[in-house]
Design an enzyme around this catalytic site. Structure first.
Site, PDB file in Angstrom:
ATOM      1  N   LYS A  27      40.392  38.037  43.176  1.00 32.80           N
ATOM      2  CA  LYS A  27      39.372  38.770  42.421  1.00 32.80           C
ATOM      3  C   LYS A  27      38.313  39.375  43.341  1.00 32.80           C
ATOM      4  O   LYS A  27      37.875  40.505  43.130  1.00 32.80           O
ATOM      5  CB  LYS A  27      38.724  37.862  41.368  1.00 32.80           C
ATOM      6  CG  LYS A  27      39.667  37.444  40.254  1.00 32.80           C
ATOM      7  CD  LYS A  27      40.295  38.622  39.536  1.00 32.80           C
ATOM      8  CE  LYS A  27      39.337  39.275  38.575  1.00 32.80           C
ATOM      9  NZ  LYS A  27      39.962  40.329  37.747  1.00 32.80           N
ATOM     10  N   TYR A  66      42.818  32.335  43.282  1.00 33.15           N
ATOM     11  CA  TYR A  66      42.353  33.288  42.280  1.00 33.15           C
ATOM     12  C   TYR A  66      41.073  33.980  42.744  1.00 33.15           C
ATOM     13  O   TYR A  66      40.916  35.194  42.595  1.00 33.15           O
ATOM     14  CB  TYR A  66      42.123  32.578  40.938  1.00 33.15           C
ATOM     15  CG  TYR A  66      41.622  33.494  39.850  1.00 33.15           C
ATOM     16  CD1 TYR A  66      42.426  34.519  39.363  1.00 33.15           C
ATOM     17  CD2 TYR A  66      40.351  33.333  39.315  1.00 33.15           C
ATOM     18  CE1 TYR A  66      41.966  35.366  38.363  1.00 33.15           C
ATOM     19  CE2 TYR A  66      39.884  34.174  38.304  1.00 33.15           C
ATOM     20  CZ  TYR A  66      40.701  35.181  37.838  1.00 33.15           C
ATOM     21  OH  TYR A  66      40.238  36.016  36.856  1.00 33.15           O
TER      22      TYR A  66
END
Length: 124
Positions: free
Chosen positions: A101, A97
């Site tokens: 991002k 993740y």
């Protein structure tokens, strides 16, 4: 957000309806804050395709329209790059993740330099 033709169609419909694009907010995200061992390749691919590939493509196809605006902006809802070395982010959010991002943040950083001679502002 994952289909390039749909992205192009959506942007064109937006331009046709509103007469242009003044601001782009890249907000779509897939979230799986799991550690590496618990992150399936399917989840990794989903986060990659939505978070940074989607950001990249929506921005790419919006740029010609943003160039025509008086005060154009692109805002990626992603972390500031000065946090990239903070272990808390990586431990809390997981590597997959976090990569997705921070890649969105890198898109803003890269575009701000690539298009520095235009009037488009890129931020995250």
């Amino acid at each position: 957000i994952r289909d390039e033709a749909n992205i192009q169609e959506c942007i064109q419909k937006t331009v046709d309806h509103f007469g242009g694009i003044d601001i782009l907010i890249n907000n779509a995200s897939a979230i799986s804050m799991t550690n590496t061992e618990d992150t399936s390749s399917k989840k990794f691919d989903l986060m990659s395709s939505i978070n940074y590939r989607g950001t990249y493509l929506v921005t790419k196809y919006s740029i010609p329209h943003l160039k025509k605006a008086d005060n154009p902006h692109v805002l990626n809802l992603s972390p500031p790059l000065h946090n990239i070395l903070d272990p808390k982010w990586w431990k809390t959010c997981g590597t997959a993740y976090s990569i997705s991002k921070y890649s969105m943040s890198l898109c803003a950083f890269g575009n701000s330099h690539e298009f520095s001679e235009t009037n488009i502002s890129f931020n995250c």
